[in-house]
Scaffold this active site. Sequence first.
Site, PDB file in Angstrom:
ATOM      1  N   HIS A   1       0.871  -1.041   0.110  1.00 26.27           N
ATOM      2  CA  HIS A   1      -0.110   0.130  -0.132  1.00 26.27           C
ATOM      3  C   HIS A   1       0.725   1.279   0.112  1.00 26.27           C
ATOM      4  O   HIS A   1       0.739   2.256  -0.708  1.00 26.27           O
ATOM      5  CB  HIS A   1      -1.075   0.106   1.223  1.00 26.27           C
ATOM      6  CG  HIS A   1      -1.808   1.229   1.413  1.00 26.27           C
ATOM      7  ND1 HIS A   1      -3.117   1.218   1.148  1.00 26.27           N
ATOM      8  CD2 HIS A   1      -1.373   2.328   1.834  1.00 26.27           C
ATOM      9  CE1 HIS A   1      -3.368   2.205   1.182  1.00 26.27           C
ATOM     10  NE2 HIS A   1      -2.622   3.165   1.621  1.00 26.27           N
ATOM     11  N   GLU A   2       1.786   1.296   0.968  1.00 28.18           N
ATOM     12  CA  GLU A   2       2.682   2.570   1.179  1.00 28.18           C
ATOM     13  C   GLU A   2       3.703   2.775  -0.206  1.00 28.18           C
ATOM     14  O   GLU A   2       3.888   3.802  -0.424  1.00 28.18           O
ATOM     15  CB  GLU A   2       3.646   2.275   2.329  1.00 28.18           C
ATOM     16  CG  GLU A   2       2.686   2.431   3.816  1.00 28.18           C
ATOM     17  CD  GLU A   2       1.675   3.575   3.890  1.00 28.18           C
ATOM     18  OE1 GLU A   2       2.158   4.664   3.203  1.00 28.18           O
ATOM     19  OE2 GLU A   2       0.463   3.531   4.227  1.00 28.18           O
TER      20      GLU A   2
ATOM     21  N   HIS B   1       2.095   4.704  -2.671  1.00 26.60           N
ATOM     22  CA  HIS B   1       2.063   6.113  -2.434  1.00 26.60           C
ATOM     23  C   HIS B   1       3.624   6.821  -3.151  1.00 26.60           C
ATOM     24  O   HIS B   1       3.630   7.713  -3.691  1.00 26.60           O
ATOM     25  CB  HIS B   1       2.067   6.571  -1.139  1.00 26.60           C
ATOM     26  CG  HIS B   1       0.735   6.469  -0.447  1.00 26.60           C
ATOM     27  ND1 HIS B   1      -0.374   7.408  -1.051  1.00 26.60           N
ATOM     28  CD2 HIS B   1       0.116   5.880   0.345  1.00 26.60           C
ATOM     29  CE1 HIS B   1      -1.557   6.820  -0.474  1.00 26.60           C
ATOM     30  NE2 HIS B   1      -0.944   6.178   0.476  1.00 26.60           N
TER      31      HIS B   1
END
Length: 692
Positions: free
Chosen positions: A487-488, A491
């Site tokens: 998920h990160e 980013h």
Amino acid sequence: MENERKRRNVLALTGAAALLAVAVNFAASAVNAHLNNRKRKAVPGSNVRINLSASEILRLADRIVAKSKEVHDAVASVPLDKVTYANTILPLAELEAHQFPLVQSCAFPKLVSASEDICKASIEAERRIDAHVSRCSKREDVYRVVKAFAARGDWMNSEVKRFAQYLVQEFERNGLNLTSTKREELLRLNAQIDELSMRYIRNLNDDTTFLLFNETELVGLPPEFLKSLDKAENGNFKVVLRSHHVSPILELCKVGSTRKSVAVAYGRRCEVNLSVLEKLIQLRHKLARLLGYLNYAEYATDRRMANSSTKVFEFLEKISASLTESASKELTLLKELKRKEEGEFPFGVEDLPYYVKMIKEQQFDLDFGLVKQYFPITLVLSGIFKVCQDLFGLRFEQVVDADVWHQDVQLYSVFDLSSGEHMGYFYLDIYTRGGKYGHTCVVALQNGSSINSSRQIPVALLISQLQKEVDGNPGLMRFSEVVNLFHEFGHVVHHICNRAPFARFSGLRLDPDFVEIPSLLLENWCYESSSLKLISGFHQDITKPIDDETCKSLKRWRCSFSALKLKQEILYCLFDQIIHSNENVDMIGLFNHLHSKIMLGLPMLEGTNPASCFPRTVIGYEATCYSRIWSEVFAVDIFTTKFRDNLFNQNAGMHFRNTVLAPGGAKDPLEMLSDFLGREPSIQAFVDSKIY
């Protein structure tokens, strides 16, 4: 040229043998970084300052403030009939692009430094800079000049138009289009709102309530949890009303009366906060009306993808209604299971965590301790790089001997796989260390921008707290940590691929309804067999990936018994939206009504008052609690439509990179998603994913 290729740590490999080579490469890099005492290299294209002392941080903060004041004063001095892009918009855009990495150089040390002096200096520097930014946002002289330029309508392009309009809106949300009397009232309201918000949070933080239980009443809790609890004089265990105590008890305790006692006590904390929240909502509505909005929810959603409170209500009610059938089936099974376990005791909302966990364990033969053995950190990282290379056409290269703040930190360059263009950098600070920020997150250190034909490349920092290799045993990741890291890293990819011309629309400073969508999309690669095998390998023999049956179980486990949980989240989102859309709401009555309606007749726990302990609606997500579900729904739509049937479809991946990631905030999010999908985004794929 051949020698140059050999020198590079290029992560552009394929196949199981390649993953083995990459894992060895990671280990060797870590050793070399530790042993190598050569002079640290500068990082071309990055203006981020590393390893500043406490005094250097404070001096830099003062220089940032002084330079910013100088530029704002210059813009303010432009006669209103002489405004141009060159003397109004360009100086502000250049200032933001050049100063952001310097601001972050002052701010990020508090997240990574073990030095108390440096952390204090970082916090103080951020305070000084924030105070200056706040003053600038209220400068009427600068507002008049920017508005004069915007009023001319003399746009060079759509990005300049969007940037100028954004600046005007920012000023006006600070009341600069109001009379001086109303502006003073707005300042008073903001100060009162801040004070009440902090009081609400302080009341929660200061609450020291605890419950006492004997060992029999805590049956089912693991010994290590019981050892962590303090004891009262009579030998009973102290359970404090904090999530790190409450969550394990609600999930693991076999004694229904204990679960209920804890849930009731947790739900009636800080009853004084009810009156605080009521006053806070009144003030927010006053602020919104002063700024020309019907209510605070309209103010909060105005510049977001959702665009209006009405649209949020429609969205939440549609999702809730679509989940009812699946949630009803879940509730029937859960009630049956409780009857078998505890007899004819009524099923309550406090039973959800315990029985959902039990039924999932019964349905899925998943030993997460064993699953963890298949996720060595270095292998997961190399797998993530490979997924992003194949999907988005990126190449990752470690920068050897870069200046970093700790020997465990690594710096990577990112290149376009096809053209070789240098796209940006990211730091990985992922291993556990004292004094470091305790959660996984991404920090934008330098935003990308293209002003006056000069390209500034983005720089990101990914922080985590993973256990490093110890005594020859590789650092292993829990499956939840694997998903979180994916998920990160989404980013990071979003930040690096952003090509917005203005720094304001670059990085992660995007519409909050939109910014999580790419990261939530990337999580899907953690649940598909082909990608799971790419990122996994038994720690004693990494050529043996996780087996097919476990892959299937993880995918089914993800969505099983999620409908009721999601309806519970929707309940809180609706409560948040209603109190910010209406005045003088009976909050206890509203919660009771919503609970019974949304949760299929399950009553709210008697004596509880969730409004008194709901911090998300107070700070950070006021009138916008819906945003996480919103992002998840559209991430599912993208994955189902474009990637589910062809997981490594680089045509779709590159189209996503160019259409959705690259524009950043320079384009309307709904327009970007529609361009990518070939239609408007839909909730249907999300709904289908929850149907049994």
